[in-house]
Design an enzyme around this catalytic site. Structure first.
Site, PDB file in Angstrom:
ATOM      1  CG  ASP A  70      -0.179  -0.062   2.540  1.00  0.00           C
ATOM      2  OD1 ASP A  70       1.048  -0.329   2.512  1.00  0.00           O
ATOM      3  OD2 ASP A  70      -0.801   0.145   3.600  1.00  0.00           O
ATOM      4  CD  GLU A  71       5.827   0.995   1.742  1.00  0.00           C
ATOM      5  OE1 GLU A  71       6.131   1.005   2.949  1.00  0.00           O
ATOM      6  OE2 GLU A  71       6.619   0.622   0.841  1.00  0.00           O
TER       7      GLU A  71
END
Length: 355
Positions: A270-271
């Site tokens: 989720d970066e």
């Protein structure tokens, strides 16, 4: 096109040499009163060939190369007919062989495509019959013999040029297919498969370019490291399929506020990372980060059906260039600034210190 130009130039030079050497027959068959006329015709044809050779070094040749080469072959044949008109009937046999040479030149050496080469050869055959059968009244038996050889030369030359063109086309299509495959493989290697965004490797390359460009042009850029908050519970509760939908929607939301010169990349999980060029001031970078956060405060349609809260994000900002800046260091500093937000209240912004 470079190979076509090279072949055309070599074909024009070869044709000019052969056309000039054919003048040695003049000593045997051309009458003294016709020598000047014959050499005038030969000179005009050679000038056309050299003119097309000169044009091959200009941009116009790229667009009209087939027409120009075709005109050269056509006028070479017409010039040959003009010289034959000054000869006695018994000398035509020796010059007629030149028409067969021109036919093979059009099909094999000139760089003409099959259609154009065949068209030139057929036109020369028609002109030959009109001049020597229709106007000069050459015997039908002689004309039949001449036509047999020239038609045979056309069939052989056309078949050879067609097969060569077919093989070249198949080779070109195969090379194009391989180029497309290499391009797709490269795109897959440099882009995230889920979102289609640039991956870490491509991002590092673009940051390095931005560092050099900004240093040369006295500009300031910003790297924004974005980590989604509350994403793991969504993944654990609703499954990876819903989590993938959320990542796709978030990347689409971020793209809505991106400028054309900026780069949005997915580093993994989720970066995300945003390379914002020509930001100039820290305030502008923070304003841009707030726009990204605002996009996440709007309920996500991908999890709205589950009555779940929208995700938020923690953003770390690194302004660059600075002394000895590298892509890895820019990402590291922005990552550290992001973790500072994580340790606080999340859903916020922090700027990396430049000391």
């Amino acid at each position: 096109m470079p190979s076509v130009k090279g072949q055309a130039r070599m074909g024009l030079l070869l044709g000019a040499v052969m056309y000039g050497l054919y003048g040695f027959l003049d000593v045997l068959f051309v009458t003294p009163e016709a020598v000047i006329k014959v050499w005038y015709v030969r000179t005009m044809v050679l000038m056309i060939g050299f003119a097309v050779f000169a044009i091959s070094f200009t941009k116009k040749f790229t667009r009209y190369h087939q027409q120009l080469i075709g005109i050269t072959g056509l006028f070479a044949g017409i010039g040959l007919f003009a010289k034959m008109s000054y000869l006695p009937p018994n000398a035509i046999n020796f010059y007629y062989a030149g028409l067969i040479i021109i036919t093979f030149w059009c099909h094999t050496f000139s760089g003409l495509r099959f259609v154009y080469a065949t068209g030139v050869s057929v036109l020369l055959l028609l002109i030959f019959n009109m001049l020597f059968w229709g106007l000069r009244g050459m015997p039908s038996l002689d004309m039949t013999s001449y036509d047999f050889f020239i038609i045979s030369a056309n069939i052989i030359g056309a078949f050879a040029s067609y097969m060569n063109e077919k093989q070249s086309r198949l080779l070109f299509l195969r090379e194009k297919e391989l180029d497309n495959e290499r391009y797709l493989q490269q795109e897959r290697a440099l882009h995230d498969r889920l979102t289609g965004l640039p991956n870490r490797e491509l991002l590092h390359d673009r940051i390095e370019q931005a560092i050099h460009y900004a240093s040369r042009n006295s500009q300031v850029c910003a790297g924004l490291f974005i980590d989604l908050d509350k994403f793991k519970p969504i993944n654990d509760t609703y499954g990876h399929a819903v989590g993938d939908m959320v990542l796709k929607e978030v990347s689409a939301r971020f793209k809505n506020v991106m400028r054309e010169a900026d780069t949005l990349a997915r580093l993994g999980g989720d970066e995300f990372f945003v390379l914002a060029k020509d930001i100039q001031t820290q305030e502008e970078a923070e304003a841009f980060a707030h726009k990204l956060l605002q996009q996440l405060r709007i309920p996500l349609t991908s999890i709205n059906a589950f009555n779940s809260n929208s995700v938020s994000a923690s953003i770390g900002i690194c302004m660059f260039p600075y002394p000895h800046a590298t892509a890895i260091d820019v990402v590291r500093r922005a990552d550290q600034a992001m973790y500072h937000v994580k340790r606080m209240n999340k859903d916020g912004i922090a700027v990396a210190a430049m000391d």
